[in-house]
Design a protein around this motif. Structure first.
Motif, PDB file in Angstrom:
ATOM      1  N   GLN A  67      -4.028   4.733  -0.470  1.00 21.89           N
ATOM      2  CA  GLN A  67      -4.900   5.130   0.789  1.00 21.89           C
ATOM      3  C   GLN A  67      -4.430   6.211   1.405  1.00 21.89           C
ATOM      4  O   GLN A  67      -3.491   6.516   1.371  1.00 21.89           O
ATOM      5  CB  GLN A  67      -4.990   3.933   1.884  1.00 21.89           C
ATOM      6  CG  GLN A  67      -5.662   3.872   2.924  1.00 21.89           C
ATOM      7  CD  GLN A  67      -5.414   2.562   3.979  1.00 21.89           C
ATOM      8  OE1 GLN A  67      -4.771   1.505   3.743  1.00 21.89           O
ATOM      9  NE2 GLN A  67      -6.218   2.673   5.037  1.00 21.89           N
ATOM     10  N   LYS A  68      -5.598   6.852   1.889  1.00 20.39           N
ATOM     11  CA  LYS A  68      -5.117   8.148   2.769  1.00 20.39           C
ATOM     12  C   LYS A  68      -5.555   8.045   4.274  1.00 20.39           C
ATOM     13  O   LYS A  68      -6.279   7.209   4.651  1.00 20.39           O
ATOM     14  CB  LYS A  68      -5.879   9.437   2.250  1.00 20.39           C
ATOM     15  CG  LYS A  68      -7.475   9.395   2.189  1.00 20.39           C
ATOM     16  CD  LYS A  68      -8.246  10.686   1.679  1.00 20.39           C
ATOM     17  CE  LYS A  68      -9.760  10.327   2.079  1.00 20.39           C
ATOM     18  NZ  LYS A  68     -10.466  11.266   1.597  1.00 20.39           N
ATOM     19  N   PRO A  91      -2.465  -0.392  -3.667  1.00 27.54           N
ATOM     20  CA  PRO A  91      -3.612   0.381  -3.035  1.00 27.54           C
ATOM     21  C   PRO A  91      -3.047   1.508  -2.617  1.00 27.54           C
ATOM     22  O   PRO A  91      -2.307   1.840  -2.119  1.00 27.54           O
ATOM     23  CB  PRO A  91      -4.103  -0.586  -2.087  1.00 27.54           C
ATOM     24  CG  PRO A  91      -3.057  -1.492  -1.765  1.00 27.54           C
ATOM     25  CD  PRO A  91      -2.266  -1.756  -2.980  1.00 27.54           C
ATOM     26  N   PRO A 138       0.768  -1.267  -0.134  1.00 29.63           N
ATOM     27  CA  PRO A 138      -0.001   0.105  -0.004  1.00 29.63           C
ATOM     28  C   PRO A 138       1.023   1.199   0.025  1.00 29.63           C
ATOM     29  O   PRO A 138       1.997   1.337   0.440  1.00 29.63           O
ATOM     30  CB  PRO A 138      -0.727  -0.222   1.402  1.00 29.63           C
ATOM     31  CG  PRO A 138      -0.612  -1.309   1.804  1.00 29.63           C
ATOM     32  CD  PRO A 138       0.716  -2.111   1.122  1.00 29.63           C
ATOM     33  N   LYS A 154      -2.981  12.106  -1.834  1.00 27.23           N
ATOM     34  CA  LYS A 154      -3.396  10.828  -2.716  1.00 27.23           C
ATOM     35  C   LYS A 154      -3.804  11.052  -4.132  1.00 27.23           C
ATOM     36  O   LYS A 154      -3.763  10.140  -4.993  1.00 27.23           O
ATOM     37  CB  LYS A 154      -4.707  10.230  -1.893  1.00 27.23           C
ATOM     38  CG  LYS A 154      -5.282   8.958  -2.521  1.00 27.23           C
ATOM     39  CD  LYS A 154      -6.403   8.338  -1.345  1.00 27.23           C
ATOM     40  CE  LYS A 154      -7.093   7.105  -1.940  1.00 27.23           C
ATOM     41  NZ  LYS A 154      -8.289   7.465  -2.937  1.00 27.23           N
ATOM     42  N   VAL A 161       0.584   4.842   1.378  1.00 29.07           N
ATOM     43  CA  VAL A 161      -0.519   5.571   2.300  1.00 29.07           C
ATOM     44  C   VAL A 161      -0.017   7.101   2.571  1.00 29.07           C
ATOM     45  O   VAL A 161       1.009   7.300   2.995  1.00 29.07           O
ATOM     46  CB  VAL A 161      -0.579   4.949   3.694  1.00 29.07           C
ATOM     47  CG1 VAL A 161      -1.286   5.328   4.802  1.00 29.07           C
ATOM     48  CG2 VAL A 161      -0.578   3.203   3.781  1.00 29.07           C
ATOM     49  N   VAL A 186      -1.317  -0.782   9.276  1.00 30.24           N
ATOM     50  CA  VAL A 186      -1.465  -0.357   7.951  1.00 30.24           C
ATOM     51  C   VAL A 186      -0.193   0.049   7.466  1.00 30.24           C
ATOM     52  O   VAL A 186       0.346  -0.210   6.395  1.00 30.24           O
ATOM     53  CB  VAL A 186      -2.576   0.997   7.410  1.00 30.24           C
ATOM     54  CG1 VAL A 186      -2.333   1.430   6.225  1.00 30.24           C
ATOM     55  CG2 VAL A 186      -3.842   0.277   7.821  1.00 30.24           C
TER      56      VAL A 186
END
Lengths: 229, 229
Positions: free
Chosen positions: B106-107, B104, B84, B93, B86, B136
């Motif tokens: 993600q914020k 992926p 991910p 993002k 992040v 995460v």
């Protein structure tokens, strides 16, 4: 509303927790010690310094209109009139505050796909021309944070009769960025469209979003009876 | 694949029309005439100049790891492993390319609302701590473009045992921005987490997104057999 709360709100509409408000306040205090705090244009100069972290950026800002304050007044009035805020790319749209205004916020990119494929022009330029053909930019706050070709397309639209309420344009880079802003300033000045731009290669999405958010702040302060427009 | 096409791809994964590719190419040519083009770290230095429009920005970049290339290798490997990405805020993002990777994205912001309300800490700091409690950040590419307090929270998480694959942190501003990056560099170095950061007050979301996109480009070039990692 106490002065302190007003200052908090001014500093950053996005700061909603105690620590965030303190940081926003301290930050704007430091900026105000580096940038004049007299005019509406000064608020944009302050924001440019705040957004870039560079005290010298104030000297790179340019304003077209009857005076330096006019684009700020025009932008803030458009916010009060709930006119659309139209950005070039998603990133700039993501940086526009959701607080303090009821303007629809729209991005250009994603429109004009066929035009881009047919002509080979950039997707952002095509998206500006496409939205313009739908009348989206008339009366709107037109914001360009990333793409010089979007700024050039916007200049074409103004030349062809489109009248945004105000333009904020700070595309960044080594190819056409400074030139696109020069052309936008000159075209807009000829046709009476007020603009907020900068000179040089620097700029970007964060700056464009920050300056646009400052128009929202100015509008908020007017609503609160603190400043004249 | 010809060299020219490879250069096009390298220059900007987001440039998909003829004009956009030409601009991206010319732009990177100008950047390469201003910044060394020897190492993986040089690619990040080039991207910092490209993203800020400022040739001097290359000298503000800092790298922690076994050598300056390590955070770039580690970040690119994490991209290849589809780990991910992040980010701290929505704007960063929004700036991460959708092409060239299957990570992926993600914020953090939007998480940890209760924690922020309870403690008064910033929403971004609380969101980092919240996501960290969900595991995460372990193995992820952790990106901070805006909030110094998110960078400080990330340093806390690393001190407490979290191990991102790589960190990209360029928060901007007059309060805690430079300090937060210093702390992140020192903490990450102590615990063997490779970082890409800058010194000074400058930085921002566009820079953080650009540098992260360069990790994706490096990974793409590795997949194409053009560079070793």
């Amino acid at each position: 509303m106490t002065t302190e709360q007003t200052d908090d709100e001014y500093a950053d509409l996005g700061a909603t927790t105690e620590e965030a408000m303190e940081i926003a306040e301290t930050s704007m205090d430091r900026v105000r010690s580096l940038v004049p705090d007299e005019t509406l244009a000064d608020r944009i100069r302050q924001k440019s310094v705040h957004a870039t972290g560079d005290p010298e950026f104030q000297h790179l800002m340019r304003f077209t209109g009857e005076d330096d304050d006019e684009p700020v007044r025009a932008g803030a009035r458009a916010v009060l009139d709930e006119q659309p805020i139209v950005t070039d790319i998603t990133m700039v749209k993501a940086g526009i505050t959701g607080r303090g205004h009821d303007c629809p916020v729209q991005k250009a990119i994603g429109n004009g796909t066929e035009l881009a494929a047919e002509t080979g022009m950039t997707r952002t330029a095509a998206s500006v021309l496409e939205l313009d053909s739908e009348g989206v930019y008339d009366g709107a706050i037109a914001v360009v944070g990333n793409a010089p070709t979007a700024a050039l397309a916007l200049a074409d639209c103004i030349e062809d009769g489109t009248r945004p309420a105000a333009v904020v344009a700070t595309p960044v880079g080594f190819v056409k960025a400074a030139e696109s802003r020069t052309r936008l300033r000159e075209t807009a000045a000829t046709h009476g469209v007020p603009t907020i731009t900068n000179v040089g290669r620097r700029g970007g999405s964060g700056l464009a979003a920050g300056l646009t958010n400052e128009l929202v702040h100015v509008a908020s302060d007017h609503k609160a009876g603190e400043i004249e427009l």
